[in-house]
Design a protein around this motif. Structure first.
Motif, mmCIF file in Angstrom:
data_model
loop_
_atom_site.group_PDB
_atom_site.id
_atom_site.type_symbol
_atom_site.label_atom_id
_atom_site.label_comp_id
_atom_site.label_asym_id
_atom_site.label_seq_id
_atom_site.Cartn_x
_atom_site.Cartn_y
_atom_site.Cartn_z
ATOM 1 N N ASP A 45 0.808 -1.231 0.000
ATOM 2 C CA ASP A 45 0.000 0.000 0.000
ATOM 3 C C ASP A 45 0.840 1.281 0.000
ATOM 4 O O ASP A 45 0.287 2.379 0.030
ATOM 5 C CB ASP A 45 -1.007 0.050 1.157
ATOM 6 N N GLU A 46 2.166 1.151 -0.062
ATOM 7 C CA GLU A 46 3.013 2.339 -0.125
ATOM 8 C C GLU A 46 2.950 2.938 -1.523
ATOM 9 O O GLU A 46 2.920 2.218 -2.521
ATOM 10 C CB GLU A 46 4.460 1.997 0.226
ATOM 11 N N PRO A 47 2.943 4.248 -1.621
ATOM 12 C CA PRO A 47 2.879 4.891 -2.935
ATOM 13 C C PRO A 47 4.177 4.718 -3.724
ATOM 14 O O PRO A 47 5.256 4.570 -3.147
ATOM 15 C CB PRO A 47 2.647 6.368 -2.601
ATOM 16 N N VAL A 48 4.032 4.739 -5.033
ATOM 17 C CA VAL A 48 5.170 4.699 -5.954
ATOM 18 C C VAL A 48 5.120 6.001 -6.756
ATOM 19 O O VAL A 48 4.061 6.373 -7.268
ATOM 20 C CB VAL A 48 5.091 3.480 -6.902
ATOM 21 N N TYR A 49 6.263 6.668 -6.835
ATOM 22 C CA TYR A 49 6.345 7.953 -7.522
ATOM 23 C C TYR A 49 7.233 7.838 -8.760
ATOM 24 O O TYR A 49 8.057 6.942 -8.865
ATOM 25 C CB TYR A 49 6.934 9.014 -6.584
ATOM 26 N N LYS A 85 2.511 10.669 -7.986
ATOM 27 C CA LYS A 85 2.159 9.323 -7.523
ATOM 28 C C LYS A 85 1.587 8.576 -8.724
ATOM 29 O O LYS A 85 0.599 9.010 -9.322
ATOM 30 C CB LYS A 85 1.146 9.371 -6.395
ATOM 31 N N SER A 124 0.577 2.232 -6.334
ATOM 32 C CA SER A 124 0.896 1.761 -4.987
ATOM 33 C C SER A 124 1.322 0.302 -5.063
ATOM 34 O O SER A 124 0.853 -0.442 -5.921
ATOM 35 C CB SER A 124 -0.332 1.852 -4.072
ATOM 36 N N TYR A 135 1.043 -3.337 -4.346
ATOM 37 C CA TYR A 135 -0.065 -4.226 -4.002
ATOM 38 C C TYR A 135 0.453 -5.538 -3.428
ATOM 39 O O TYR A 135 -0.138 -6.113 -2.514
ATOM 40 C CB TYR A 135 -0.912 -4.488 -5.246
ATOM 41 N N VAL A 150 2.266 -3.589 -8.786
ATOM 42 C CA VAL A 150 1.857 -2.204 -8.555
ATOM 43 C C VAL A 150 0.418 -2.038 -9.014
ATOM 44 O O VAL A 150 0.051 -2.464 -10.111
ATOM 45 C CB VAL A 150 2.779 -1.229 -9.335
ATOM 46 N N SER A 151 -0.422 -1.448 -8.160
ATOM 47 C CA SER A 151 -1.788 -1.131 -8.562
ATOM 48 C C SER A 151 -1.794 0.300 -9.085
ATOM 49 O O SER A 151 -1.211 1.202 -8.482
ATOM 50 C CB SER A 151 -2.762 -1.298 -7.393
ATOM 51 N N LYS A 184 -8.889 -0.861 -10.788
ATOM 52 C CA LYS A 184 -7.437 -0.834 -10.663
ATOM 53 C C LYS A 184 -6.813 -1.750 -11.693
ATOM 54 O O LYS A 184 -7.376 -2.771 -12.081
ATOM 55 C CB LYS A 184 -7.008 -1.261 -9.261
ATOM 56 N N ASN A 234 11.154 6.938 0.071
ATOM 57 C CA ASN A 234 10.025 6.728 -0.835
ATOM 58 C C ASN A 234 10.445 5.873 -2.023
ATOM 59 O O ASN A 234 11.604 5.883 -2.429
ATOM 60 C CB ASN A 234 9.485 8.066 -1.347
#
Length: 143
Positions: free
Chosen positions: A53-57, A63, A66, A68, A83-84, A93, A109
């Protein structure tokens, strides 16, 4: 197979209930391993807490999705992150598997250099192996 699983689950529940079971807490009670194994557990980290659930930038700090899931290969190495991308309130999604070595960590991050939401949405969607349960590797005992 399901009957055996249910019988084992029922037996485990009965044993736990008869022993006044409490949650296992690392470092506070034995986990069935050696002292070295328990110490390694205490120094380890949780994929669920650290990544899922951590964001991906991307490089522009947008963003783009996230984490998954994390895929572990048979040689016990994390090889891909699922990654979702997109969606709203869990609907629509799009899931893509990205090799772990494509990610960078900057200031705590996760970054996927050069990626955009649209580019990730254009990648064919990742699907779990339909035989996953049948081919799931046996769990390794801590003993």
């Amino acid at each position: 197979m399901k009957a055996n699983t249910l019988i084992c689950a029922a037996a485990l529940v009965a044993i736990c209930a008869s022993q006044g079971a409490v949650a296992q807490v690392a470092g506070l009670q034995p986990l069935g391993g050696t002292v070295e194994q328990t110490n390694a557990l205490l120094k380890g980290w949780s994929v669920r807490r650290a990544l899922v659930d951590e964001p991906v930038y991307n490089d522009l700090n947008d963003k783009i999705g996230s984490i998954y899931d994390v895929i572990i290969s048979p040689d016990r190495k994390a090889t891909y992150a699922v990654v979702s991308v997109g969606g709203f309130l869990g609907m629509g999604k799009h899931y893509v598997a990205i090799a772990i070595d494509h990610f960078e960590i900057r200031d705590g991050n996760l970054f996927l250099p050069g990626a955009t939401k649209d580019a990730l949405k254009s990648v064919p969607e990742f699907e779990y192996n339909k035989l996953e349960k049948a081919t799931k590797p046996h769990k390794v005992s801590a003993n």
